[in-house]
Each structure stands twice: as C-alpha cells, then as structure tokens.
Design an enzyme around this catalytic site. Structure first.
Site, mmCIF file in Angstrom:
data_model
loop_
_atom_site.group_PDB
_atom_site.id
_atom_site.type_symbol
_atom_site.label_atom_id
_atom_site.label_comp_id
_atom_site.label_asym_id
_atom_site.label_seq_id
_atom_site.Cartn_x
_atom_site.Cartn_y
_atom_site.Cartn_z
ATOM 1 N N ASP A 76 4.082 7.515 7.918
ATOM 2 C CA ASP A 76 4.689 6.267 7.434
ATOM 3 C C ASP A 76 4.581 6.165 5.914
ATOM 4 O OD1 ASP A 76 1.909 6.009 8.414
ATOM 5 O OD2 ASP A 76 1.981 4.074 7.410
ATOM 6 N N ASN A 77 3.853 7.072 5.296
ATOM 7 C CA ASN A 77 3.737 7.072 3.837
ATOM 8 C C ASN A 77 4.446 8.275 3.229
ATOM 9 O OD1 ASN A 77 2.234 4.720 3.879
ATOM 10 N ND2 ASN A 77 0.275 5.801 3.936
ATOM 11 N N LYS A 83 5.401 -6.494 -2.582
ATOM 12 C CA LYS A 83 4.301 -6.045 -1.726
ATOM 13 C C LYS A 83 3.167 -7.053 -1.857
ATOM 14 C CE LYS A 83 1.725 -1.759 -0.874
ATOM 15 N NZ LYS A 83 1.576 -0.372 -1.308
ATOM 16 N N GLY A 97 5.451 -0.940 10.570
ATOM 17 C CA GLY A 97 6.407 -1.832 9.886
ATOM 18 C C GLY A 97 5.802 -2.457 8.655
ATOM 19 N N ARG A 146 7.833 -3.336 -6.241
ATOM 20 C CA ARG A 146 8.034 -1.889 -6.216
ATOM 21 C C ARG A 146 9.522 -1.580 -6.164
ATOM 22 N NH1 ARG A 146 4.711 1.082 -1.556
ATOM 23 N NH2 ARG A 146 6.094 0.077 -0.077
ATOM 24 N N ASP A 205 3.250 4.718 -1.762
ATOM 25 C CA ASP A 205 2.001 4.133 -1.252
ATOM 26 C C ASP A 205 0.758 4.750 -1.888
ATOM 27 O OD1 ASP A 205 3.153 2.182 0.173
ATOM 28 O OD2 ASP A 205 2.508 2.863 2.147
ATOM 29 N N GLY A 230 4.069 -4.828 6.980
ATOM 30 C CA GLY A 230 3.201 -5.940 7.352
ATOM 31 C C GLY A 230 2.918 -6.869 6.193
ATOM 32 N N ARG A 231 3.222 -6.401 4.996
ATOM 33 C CA ARG A 231 2.995 -7.260 3.825
ATOM 34 C C ARG A 231 3.985 -6.970 2.707
ATOM 35 N NH1 ARG A 231 -1.817 -4.665 0.457
ATOM 36 N NH2 ARG A 231 -1.615 -2.518 1.151
HETATM 37 P P1 AMP Z 1 -0.753 1.340 4.284
HETATM 38 O O1 AMP Z 1 -2.125 1.803 4.580
HETATM 39 O O2 AMP Z 1 -0.662 0.452 3.075
HETATM 40 O O3 AMP Z 1 0.245 2.439 4.243
HETATM 41 O O4 AMP Z 1 -0.356 0.386 5.497
HETATM 42 C C1 AMP Z 1 -0.360 0.767 6.845
HETATM 43 C C2 AMP Z 1 0.179 -0.362 7.695
HETATM 44 O O5 AMP Z 1 -0.668 -1.516 7.611
HETATM 45 C C3 AMP Z 1 1.556 -0.851 7.291
HETATM 46 O O6 AMP Z 1 2.240 -1.220 8.451
HETATM 47 C C4 AMP Z 1 1.249 -2.052 6.432
HETATM 48 O O7 AMP Z 1 2.314 -2.961 6.361
HETATM 49 C C5 AMP Z 1 0.051 -2.644 7.157
HETATM 50 N N1 AMP Z 1 -0.807 -3.449 6.270
HETATM 51 C C6 AMP Z 1 -1.620 -2.992 5.293
HETATM 52 N N2 AMP Z 1 -2.259 -4.018 4.692
HETATM 53 C C7 AMP Z 1 -1.843 -5.151 5.274
HETATM 54 C C8 AMP Z 1 -2.126 -6.541 5.108
HETATM 55 N N3 AMP Z 1 -2.982 -6.961 4.182
HETATM 56 N N4 AMP Z 1 -1.484 -7.417 5.904
HETATM 57 C C9 AMP Z 1 -0.620 -7.006 6.838
HETATM 58 N N5 AMP Z 1 -0.316 -5.722 7.059
HETATM 59 C C10 AMP Z 1 -0.910 -4.794 6.297
HETATM 60 MG MG MG Z 2 2.087 2.603 3.942
#
Ligand code: AMP
Ligand code: MG
Length: 497
Positions: free
Chosen positions: A247-248, A108, A85, A171, A257, A87-88
């Site tokens: 998820d990407n 983001k 989900g 974004r 991403d 997360g940020r």
């Molecule tokens: P990503 O590697 O950016 O595709 O993120 C993978 C997962 O980690 C996703 O669910 C993001 O929302 C979560 N995520 C990445 N960085 C953070 C952060 N700094 N705080 C909270 N969730 C994060």
């Molecule tokens: Mg991602």
C-alpha cells in the site's frame, strides 16, 4: 484558484468514499511551497497566511474540490489486509501542472474517514515535518517522490504515546494509486474494477501503452521498470524507505509515505530504522527483493486481464518479474558507475563497486561522505599537486576504521579510471553532481522536530534550505553534511502516525 479537474472522482463509487475534512480549531501555517504552487497553477496570495492555513488545514474547501478517501488494501510486513484505504488522507482533487502532468492534491491528517478503523484521522507535527523535509530533499536530489505543498498546525493536540501537536500535511503526487489499490479489488474478485483501474492508470501515466499488443502486461512491465529504477536511486543515496508495504508502493514510480524512513549515516547493508521492522524485512539491501515481491503481488491482480488462459497469464507475468531483477541490476550499475566517476562500461564494474561497499561496511564509513571524498580524490589525481593528492586520499581513508580494505581498493579504482576514454578533467564535477553532500540526516530531522515542538521552526526551515541544493558545497551548510556525533545518533524511528 485551484484549476481542478477531478478524474478519480469520476471513477465508480466503490473506488472511494466521499468525505469532508473535519474542521480544526486553530490553524497556523508553518510551511508553504510557493514555487510548487505556481507550477500547479494555483492562484494563492502567499502573504495571506491565514487564508492558506484555512485551506491547507481543511477548514475552507477550495471551490471545485471533490474531497474523497481512496479505497485500497495491502500487504503490511507480508500480511494481507483486504481493507486499508485513506484513513487520514483526503484527496481534494487534481490539477494539470505547467508541465502537463496531472497531479493529486491531498490533505494528510485532515480527520477521520470511513477507512480510519481505530485511528483518529490525524497526524502529529513530527511526522508531518519529516515528510515535508524528505519529500523536498528527494525533489532536490532528482529522485521521483511525492512533493510537499504545505504544513499547518491544527491547534488540536493528538494522542500518541504522549500528547503531541497536531498538523495537516498537503501532499502532491502524480497519483496516489498504489499496488494495494489493485489488491483491494482483486481481493473482492471484482475484475470489472481491476480493468477500470488499469485503464485509468494507463490513461493517466502511460497513455503510450494503449496501442500495445497486451496493454495490461505492458503496464505491469512499465511499473516494474519504474520501481526497479526508483529503488536503484534509493540505494544510490543510502535511503531506507522503512515500510515498503504494497500500500506504500505507487504505480507512478514515485516514492510515497515517508514514515520511519531514513538515510544511512555509516554504511550497513542490513540497516533498518523502523522500530516495528524487527526482522529486517525492509533493510537497506533487501529493498530490491521486496520491490520484486511487491511487483509479484501486482502481477497477481492483473493476471485475469493479461490472458484469459491462466497458465499463459502466469507465464507472461513471471517473465516480467524475472526482468525486474535484470532491470534493477542494470539501473543499480548505472547509478554506481556514475557515483564512481565511470562513463564507460566494463564487466567488472559491479565487483569494483561491491568491493568498495564491502570496505565501507567493514570500516563503518559514512555512505554520503565516502563518495563525496572520493570525488575530491578524483580531482586531486588529475592535478600535479602531490601534497594535495596525499591530503585528499588521507581524508578519504580517514572515513574508514579499519581503512586497509579501502586503501587496497583505491589502486583498483585508479586502474579502472586509467582505462576511461576521457582524461578525467571534469570527472570530479560529474561525481559531485550525482553524489550529494547534504542529505536530510536523521539527527537533523529529529533536531528540527524537537525544536518545532517547542515552538521554534528555525531549525526546520534551515534544514529545508540545506537539503534544497544537495550537490553544492555551500560553506554555510557544512554542519548539515556532518554525520551525527555519538550523542546525536537517532537509534529508532517510530512508525510516523
Ligand atoms: P501508513 O503506515 O501511514 O502507510 O498507513 C497504513 C494505514 O493506516 C493506512 O490505511 C492509513 O490511512 C491508516 N492510518 C495511519 N494512521 C492513521 C490515523 N492516525 N488515523 C486513521 N488511519 C490511519
Ligand atoms: Mg501508507
């Protein structure tokens, strides 16, 4: 000022969590994409940077926004995580742009959400600038990708390996629905939600499929075609995504991403940039295979919708997955034919391209410059200037060490060109129109990030300008076309969070 029409917020509650951005202490605008804002129909005063900073940091919510964090799951490096989900990231809402396309506007790094797990919900300046530059480079290259609308410094440092300046990135996407969004509901056995989501994306991205015999099978086919075409485009510019987790990977076919991604300097088909991709799962040449693997994960989610009889559903889905390989081959061949200046089609064109790539691999040739110099050879070849021909050929071969294979390849290419129907006069121009001279090279991105961390945004702005017209030879941007010197080489890109 934002003509919002928020369709995702109208989906069932379990699709997302409503959440407000968390205020930041000292927002400062560092980049704003005026032309994109206009295309989105946003009425904003570009000179009022304080107001823009307030909006694009999440401090002030534009009227009509329905902020939410989307639920999704995903396979990360092959391991299934049933709940990821946003997360940020916080989706403010959607607008229909001037081309009639519905687009998400998402912050983001705007603070924690119910999906943050142990994360802080924030983003550091460096990854925000990287995503900004690479998004806009993709737009200029003409390759589908999410866009950059704004970047704002928050004034609040974030803790990573060290303390870093925090930033929020805005974004814009055709939608943020991912393969992992389907997986989220499939993992819960929530067939009703899978159907609602599939109907939603068909409505949004592929309304023409509504009348298909089997709209869900047609959707799978369409997504697979888009991803096959997209990955072929990546390979055509030497792009390595770096984290092709499910998820990407979008349903819309946009690249999303930009974390530890990078463009190749010297060609190496096993190249990875991500420091966490130790097995090379997402290496340059593995990307089509991973695309197909991700499509298989999407297919699994859609099976119950494709056919009530599971065997028949599996059979139909397998057929689509098989066609992914064919669609990719076709798209790849089209990309590389253009790169080589070919307009006709011959069965051996694939071998011709592969032979050059093998010479590039052995000769550690710069991916981008090789094709650009080949265009110069094509140009010289149609003229009567023998010295010019030799010079262009020498410049091409100088990019290879050793160069013997490249030298042996040139006559094969010329023989193939001699069988082209056209006389070749506009060949070089056509080649330059598909072979960029400026890509966002990793060392330049790194340089921009380091300078920005010291408060100097000039290199970032200059690089942004350099990548905005990638196919044009512009004397003032020649340094941006050059590969890194040994001491400038960026060895690893850390997963940008
Ligand atoms: P990503 O590697 O950016 O595709 O993120 C993978 C997962 O980690 C996703 O669910 C993001 O929302 C979560 N995520 C990445 N960085 C953070 C952060 N700094 N705080 C909270 N969730 C994060
Ligand atoms: Mg991602």
């Amino acid at each position: 000022m934002f003509p919002f029409d928020n369709s995702y917020a109208r989906l069932p509650d379990r699709f997302y969590a409503s959440v407000y951005p968390e205020a930041v202490s000292g927002p400062v605008l560092i980049a704003f994409n005026g032309p994109l804002a206009k295309n989105l129909g946003l009425t904003l005063d570009e000179t009022d940077t304080q107001r823009l900073a307030a909006i694009f940091s999440g401090n002030v919510l534009p009227p009509g926004a329905t902020p939410l964090a989307m639920a999704y799951a995903g396979h990360q490096f092959g391991n299934f995580v049933p709940q990821l989900g946003d997360g940020r990231a916080i989706l403010l809402g959607e607008v229909v742009d001037q081309d009639g396309v519905r687009r998400d506007i998402q912050l983001k790094g705007a603070g924690p959400t119910p999906f943050s797990r142990r994360g802080d919900g924030r983003a550091a300046l460096g990854p925000v600038l990287r995503e900004y530059i690479v998004s806009e480079a993709f737009a200029a290259l003409g390759i589908p990708a999410t866009r950059a609308l704004a970047a704002v410094l928050t004034g609040d440092p974030v803790q990573r390996e060290t303390m870093l300046p925090g930033a929020v990135f805005t974004r814009v996407a055709a939608s943020h629905v991912r393969v992992g969004t389907f997986q989220y509901f499939a993992a819960r056995g929530d067939e009703e939600a899978i159907r609602a989501l599939a109907d939603y994306v068909i409505d949004r991205h592929d309304p023409d499929l509504k009348g298909a015999d089997n709209p869900y099978l047609a959707l799978l086919t369409r997504v697979a075609e888009r991803q096959a075409a997209l990955i072929a485009r990546w390979l055509g510019v030497g792009f390595i995504h770096g984290v092709m987790n499910t998820d990407n990977m979008t349903i819309s076919g946009e690249t999303i991403d930009f974390g530890p991604c990078a463009f190749l300097d010297e060609y190496d088909h096993m190249k990875v940039f991500s420091s966490i991709d130790q097995q090379g799962r997402y290496a340059y040449r593995n990307q089509p295979g991973i695309g197909q693997w991700n499509m298989a994960r999407l297919a699994e989610c859609l099976l119950p919708l494709i056919d009530a009889d599971q065997d028949r559903a599996v059979e139909a889905a397998n057929e689509v997955l098989k066609r992914f390989g064919e669609a990719f081959q076709k798209a790849w061949m089209a990309v590389f034919r253009q790169k080589l200046g070919l307009t006709g089609e011959e069965a051996e064109d694939g071998d011709l391209a592969q032979t050059l790539l093998a010479a590039m691999q052995e000769g550690r040739a710069d991916f981008t410059l090789t094709f650009r110099r080949l265009a110069a050879v094509a140009e010289a070849d149609v003229g009567n200037d023998d010295a010019g021909k030799l010079k262009a050929e020498a410049a091409f071969l100088e990019g290879f060490a050793p160069w013997q294979k490249a030298e042996a390849w040139l006559p094969l290419w010329r023989a193939r060109l001699s069988r082209e129907a056209s006389d070749g006069v506009d060949r070089a121009a056509k080649m330059r129109a598909v072979n960029p001279v400026v890509i966002p090279r990793n060392h330049r991105i790194e340089e921009a990030i380091v300078a920005a961390g010291e408060g100097d945004l000039t290199p970032f702005r200059r690089l942004l300008e350099a990548v905005s017209a990638p196919y044009e030879d512009r004397p003032e941007f020649v340094p941006y076309a050059e590969p890194p010197k040994d001491e400038e080489r960026v060895l690893r890109t850390f997963c940008g969070t």
